[in-house]
Design an enzyme around this catalytic site. Structure first.
Site, PDB file in Angstrom:
ATOM      1  N   GLY A 142       0.710  -1.317   0.036  1.00  0.00           N
ATOM      2  CA  GLY A 142      -0.072  -0.176  -0.001  1.00  0.00           C
ATOM      3  C   GLY A 142       0.735   1.344   0.028  1.00  0.00           C
ATOM      4  O   GLY A 142       0.142   2.399   0.127  1.00  0.00           O
ATOM      5  N   HIS A 150       7.803   7.108   5.378  1.00  0.00           N
ATOM      6  CA  HIS A 150       6.853   7.848   6.451  1.00  0.00           C
ATOM      7  C   HIS A 150       6.307   6.879   7.282  1.00  0.00           C
ATOM      8  O   HIS A 150       5.669   5.974   6.968  1.00  0.00           O
ATOM      9  CB  HIS A 150       5.888   8.555   5.668  1.00  0.00           C
ATOM     10  CG  HIS A 150       5.082   7.945   4.663  1.00  0.00           C
ATOM     11  ND1 HIS A 150       5.578   7.636   3.277  1.00  0.00           N
ATOM     12  CD2 HIS A 150       3.763   7.268   4.827  1.00  0.00           C
ATOM     13  CE1 HIS A 150       4.625   6.772   2.650  1.00  0.00           C
ATOM     14  NE2 HIS A 150       3.626   6.622   3.485  1.00  0.00           N
TER      15      HIS A 150
END
Ligand code: 5GP
Ligand code: ZN
Length: 116
Positions: A95, A102
């Protein structure tokens, strides 16, 4: 990809606005534009690193600093006692859609496990 080609590098450089809630020498954190929970914050290194696969020996302190920032932001957001999730997706199959690492910090609602 880095610099002008990378969305999050452009946020670090201030070229694209973001709701920045935390800054340090090595990292910044800002609210996700499409939040998946009442608190959804992205914590990123200032330096461009595409994925976890691109981490090297010597990056330990940087990666650790992202987690310490997550702890501090969770406290600010009042999540410490109820619980929250910190997750980093690696690769399209997991995903990842922005290829500048991050940490997602998610909280403020019940979070199911396992994720999809
Ligand atoms: P990934 O799918 O790579 O793990 O997470 C990327 C995240 O970045 C997504 O949750 C997405 O909503 C968020 N995002 C994408 N573009 C922007 C943007 O321009 N600003 C902000 N604040 N978040 C963004
Ligand atoms: Zn970048």
């Amino acid at each position: 990809m880095s610099g002008q080609d990378c969305l999050f590098c452009r946020i670090v450089d201030g070229e694209i606005p973001a709701d920045v809630i935390h800054e340090s020498d090595s990292a910044i954190a800002f609210r996700d534009i499409n939040p998946q929970a009442p608190t959804h914050v992205l914590i990123i290194p200032r330096r461009h690193i595409s994925t976890i696969n691109d981490l090297n020996a010597g990056d330990e302190e940087l990666v650790g600093s992202l987690h310490l920032a997550a702890k501090e932001i969770a406290q600010q957001e009042g999540l410490t006692d109820d619980g929250y999730r910190v997750v980093m997706n690696c690769g399209e199959g997991a995903g990842q859609s922005v290829f500048h690492i991050h940490l997602h910090l998610l909280g403020g609602r019940l979070l199911n496990w396992p994720p999809g």
